[in-house]
Design a protein around this motif. Structure first.
Motif, mmCIF file in Angstrom:
data_model
loop_
_atom_site.group_PDB
_atom_site.id
_atom_site.type_symbol
_atom_site.label_atom_id
_atom_site.label_comp_id
_atom_site.label_asym_id
_atom_site.label_seq_id
_atom_site.Cartn_x
_atom_site.Cartn_y
_atom_site.Cartn_z
ATOM 1 N N SER A 39 0.823 -1.210 0.000
ATOM 2 C CA SER A 39 0.000 0.000 0.000
ATOM 3 C C SER A 39 0.857 1.260 0.000
ATOM 4 C CB SER A 39 -0.932 -0.015 1.214
ATOM 5 O OG SER A 39 -1.686 1.167 1.293
ATOM 6 N N VAL A 40 1.875 1.269 0.846
ATOM 7 C CA VAL A 40 2.785 2.425 0.932
ATOM 8 C C VAL A 40 3.475 2.658 -0.404
ATOM 9 C CG1 VAL A 40 4.991 3.183 1.922
ATOM 10 C CG2 VAL A 40 3.170 2.366 3.430
ATOM 11 N N LEU A 41 4.055 1.605 -0.965
ATOM 12 C CA LEU A 41 4.800 1.759 -2.223
ATOM 13 C C LEU A 41 3.878 2.005 -3.415
ATOM 14 C CD1 LEU A 41 7.759 -0.777 -1.935
ATOM 15 C CD2 LEU A 41 7.802 1.697 -1.739
ATOM 16 N N TYR A 42 2.666 1.514 -3.359
ATOM 17 C CA TYR A 42 1.697 1.736 -4.431
ATOM 18 C C TYR A 42 1.514 3.230 -4.668
ATOM 19 C CZ TYR A 42 -2.785 1.666 -6.964
ATOM 20 O OH TYR A 42 -3.781 1.850 -7.893
ATOM 21 N N SER A 43 1.333 3.992 -3.593
ATOM 22 C CA SER A 43 1.123 5.437 -3.734
ATOM 23 C C SER A 43 2.431 6.210 -3.897
ATOM 24 C CB SER A 43 0.349 5.972 -2.522
ATOM 25 O OG SER A 43 -0.983 5.495 -2.533
ATOM 26 N N LEU A 44 3.483 5.754 -3.207
ATOM 27 C CA LEU A 44 4.764 6.465 -3.302
ATOM 28 C C LEU A 44 5.378 6.366 -4.694
ATOM 29 C CD1 LEU A 44 7.097 5.965 -0.195
ATOM 30 C CD2 LEU A 44 6.320 8.119 -1.200
ATOM 31 N N THR A 45 5.106 5.274 -5.395
ATOM 32 C CA THR A 45 5.734 5.047 -6.705
ATOM 33 C C THR A 45 4.734 5.191 -7.851
ATOM 34 O OG1 THR A 45 5.375 2.651 -6.565
ATOM 35 C CG2 THR A 45 7.457 3.493 -5.699
ATOM 36 N N ASP A 87 -6.690 12.341 1.442
ATOM 37 C CA ASP A 87 -7.625 13.210 0.702
ATOM 38 C C ASP A 87 -8.595 12.399 -0.151
ATOM 39 O OD1 ASP A 87 -6.481 15.446 1.744
ATOM 40 O OD2 ASP A 87 -5.636 16.203 -0.127
ATOM 41 N N ASP A 88 -8.123 11.286 -0.693
ATOM 42 C CA ASP A 88 -8.938 10.474 -1.611
ATOM 43 C C ASP A 88 -9.986 9.623 -0.896
ATOM 44 O OD1 ASP A 88 -7.566 11.417 -3.830
ATOM 45 O OD2 ASP A 88 -6.126 9.766 -3.852
ATOM 46 N N LEU A 89 -9.887 9.477 0.413
ATOM 47 C CA LEU A 89 -10.772 8.592 1.162
ATOM 48 C C LEU A 89 -12.238 9.004 1.045
ATOM 49 C CD1 LEU A 89 -8.599 8.245 4.385
ATOM 50 C CD2 LEU A 89 -9.187 6.364 2.837
ATOM 51 N N PRO A 90 -13.158 8.043 1.156
ATOM 52 C CA PRO A 90 -14.592 8.350 1.062
ATOM 53 C C PRO A 90 -15.054 9.443 2.023
ATOM 54 C CG PRO A 90 -14.255 5.994 0.941
ATOM 55 C CD PRO A 90 -12.909 6.589 1.251
ATOM 56 N N ALA A 91 -14.466 9.506 3.212
ATOM 57 C CA ALA A 91 -14.861 10.526 4.188
ATOM 58 C C ALA A 91 -14.332 11.912 3.840
ATOM 59 C CB ALA A 91 -14.376 10.125 5.581
ATOM 60 N N MET A 92 -13.410 11.973 2.882
ATOM 61 C CA MET A 92 -12.823 13.253 2.492
ATOM 62 C C MET A 92 -13.330 13.613 1.088
ATOM 63 S SD MET A 92 -10.543 14.128 5.055
ATOM 64 C CE MET A 92 -8.878 14.558 4.670
ATOM 65 N N ASP A 93 -12.470 13.501 0.048
ATOM 66 C CA ASP A 93 -12.884 13.879 -1.308
ATOM 67 C C ASP A 93 -13.532 12.735 -2.086
ATOM 68 O OD1 ASP A 93 -12.123 16.459 -0.955
ATOM 69 O OD2 ASP A 93 -10.194 16.269 -1.986
ATOM 70 N N ASN A 94 -13.430 11.509 -1.553
ATOM 71 C CA ASN A 94 -14.086 10.337 -2.147
ATOM 72 C C ASN A 94 -13.743 10.168 -3.630
ATOM 73 O OD1 ASN A 94 -15.695 8.051 -2.180
ATOM 74 N ND2 ASN A 94 -17.577 9.177 -2.585
ATOM 75 N N ASP A 95 -12.436 10.096 -3.924
ATOM 76 C CA ASP A 95 -11.974 9.952 -5.300
ATOM 77 C C ASP A 95 -11.601 8.499 -5.604
ATOM 78 O OD1 ASP A 95 -12.219 12.551 -6.358
ATOM 79 O OD2 ASP A 95 -10.451 13.193 -5.260
ATOM 80 N N ASP A 96 -11.889 8.096 -6.828
ATOM 81 C CA ASP A 96 -11.591 6.728 -7.268
ATOM 82 C C ASP A 96 -10.314 6.624 -8.082
ATOM 83 O OD1 ASP A 96 -13.979 6.039 -6.089
ATOM 84 O OD2 ASP A 96 -15.119 6.016 -7.969
ATOM 85 N N ASN A 104 -5.679 4.550 -3.474
ATOM 86 C CA ASN A 104 -5.140 3.539 -2.562
ATOM 87 C C ASN A 104 -6.238 2.727 -1.874
ATOM 88 O OD1 ASN A 104 -3.820 2.383 -0.065
ATOM 89 N ND2 ASN A 104 -2.051 3.380 -0.988
ATOM 90 N N HIS A 105 -7.254 3.409 -1.375
ATOM 91 C CA HIS A 105 -8.299 2.684 -0.637
ATOM 92 C C HIS A 105 -9.128 1.780 -1.547
ATOM 93 C CE1 HIS A 105 -10.606 6.229 -2.017
ATOM 94 N NE2 HIS A 105 -11.651 5.428 -1.989
ATOM 95 N N LYS A 106 -9.165 2.095 -2.848
ATOM 96 C CA LYS A 106 -9.887 1.244 -3.791
ATOM 97 C C LYS A 106 -9.162 -0.089 -3.994
ATOM 98 C CE LYS A 106 -13.592 3.401 -5.034
ATOM 99 N NZ LYS A 106 -14.917 2.757 -4.923
ATOM 100 N N VAL A 107 -7.851 -0.064 -3.821
ATOM 101 C CA VAL A 107 -7.043 -1.270 -4.021
ATOM 102 C C VAL A 107 -6.862 -2.059 -2.716
ATOM 103 C CG1 VAL A 107 -4.794 -2.161 -4.795
ATOM 104 C CG2 VAL A 107 -5.818 -0.179 -5.939
ATOM 105 N N PHE A 108 -6.584 -1.335 -1.628
ATOM 106 C CA PHE A 108 -6.198 -1.999 -0.377
ATOM 107 C C PHE A 108 -7.234 -1.899 0.746
ATOM 108 C CE2 PHE A 108 -2.338 -0.781 -2.637
ATOM 109 C CZ PHE A 108 -1.674 -1.992 -2.701
#
Length: 298
Positions: A39-45, A87-96, A104-108
């Motif tokens: 999860s960490v490397l998914y977003s970092l890279t 920011d992308d989380l459903p409770a925030m901007d809810n982005d896919d 990230n949350h859509k994958v992990f």
């Protein structure tokens, strides 16, 4: 490399290689459990611009720094990446979609995404508090930690994000949009540049001018982002076009209109360039990055 033939694309490419190398070496041995590591490397890279660490390194060099501060600069990218995951989380901007990939949350899942963000934020300060990465004054590292934590925290990015969320769907307001842009985006960009100057042991005048430059390009960067959300394509942006408008976000185009926003961004870049006039050709990367910000299409 002279002033007139400075190659920004090559410069950014060279810095990005070093940043990626540090990221890959840092997470060895792996994080446990493996899903958190992924999860960490998914977003970092995920292919970000690396603007903040590159600005930190560029500022350090402009102020006469000679060490390799890639580690400290990359710590700021950890913080930026944590903010994107959250920011992308459903409770925030809810982005896919982010950078053309599922968020990230859509994958992990939401829980692992939150923990990945938490881990990146914490790990950033572990790096910044470790003097082993470069021969810089410990007192300057302490100053950098203070600067970045202020800009990323309640009085900076976190406060800006909170106001961004609660102002969705509200009537356009100049004071509110300026508060959001200053705190959510500009302060961490400014802290990135300012941190480089501090690590180079720059004098007060140099740091003040670098800070002015950073705030100016930071605001311009967010204004251009607002414009691109309207004029860009989903392919260019790596996220759905028009997402700000759909959510009723408080943006510069919504408050000032597109053309006035474009003019404001240009004025801010001019202000940034004027602020660093005292620096010699070693500041050419900073000048070219400022010009790039108003020309970018993603």
């Amino acid at each position: 490399m002279g002033i007139n033939n400075f190659d920004l694309k090559r410069y950014i490419s060279e810095k990005k290689v070093k940043i990626e190398e540090f990221i890959n070496s840092y997470f060895n041995p792996s994080i446990t459990p493996p899903i958190l590591h992924e999860s960490v490397l998914y977003s970092l890279t995920a292919g970000g611009k690396r603007l903040r660490p590159i600005l930190c390194i560029s500022s350090y060099e402009a102020c006469g720094g000679k060490e390799d501060i890639t580690a400290y600069a990359t710590a700021i990218e950890f913080i930026h990446t944590y903010s994107l995951i959250h920011d992308d989380l459903p409770a925030m901007d809810n982005d896919d979609l982010r950078r053309g990939k599922p968020t990230n949350h859509k994958v992990f899942g939401e829980a692992i995404a939150i923990l990945a963000g938490d881990g990146l934020l914490t790990e950033a300060f572990r790096i910044l508090s470790n003097p082993k990465y470069a021969d810089v004054k410990p007192i300057n590292l302490l100053r950098v930690i203070s600067e970045i934590s202020y800009s990323a925290g309640l009085y900076g990015m976190v406060g800006g994000q909170a106001y961004d969320l609660i102002s969705e769907g509200k009537e356009p307001n100049k004071e509110v949009v300026e508060f959001i842009h200053l705190n959510k985006t500009a302060k961490l960009i400014s802290a990135s540049v300012k941190s480089g100057a501090i690590l180079a042991d720059a004098n007060d005048e140099q740091i003040k001018r670098i800070e002015t430059y950073g705030l100016s390009i930071g605001l311009a960067f967010q204004i251009v982002d607002d414009i691109l959300d309207i004029e860009g394509t989903t392919e260019q942006l790596g996220k759905p076009k028009g997402s700000d408008e759909k959510k009723g976000k408080m943006t510069y185009p919504r408050v000032y209109g597109i053309e006035n926003s474009r003019e404001k961004a240009k004025e801010l870049i001019d202000h940034a360039l004027k602020a660093i006039e005292i620096f010699d050709q070693k500041a050419e990367p900073l000048r070219e990055i400022a010009k790039y910000i108003v020309k970018r299409s993603s």
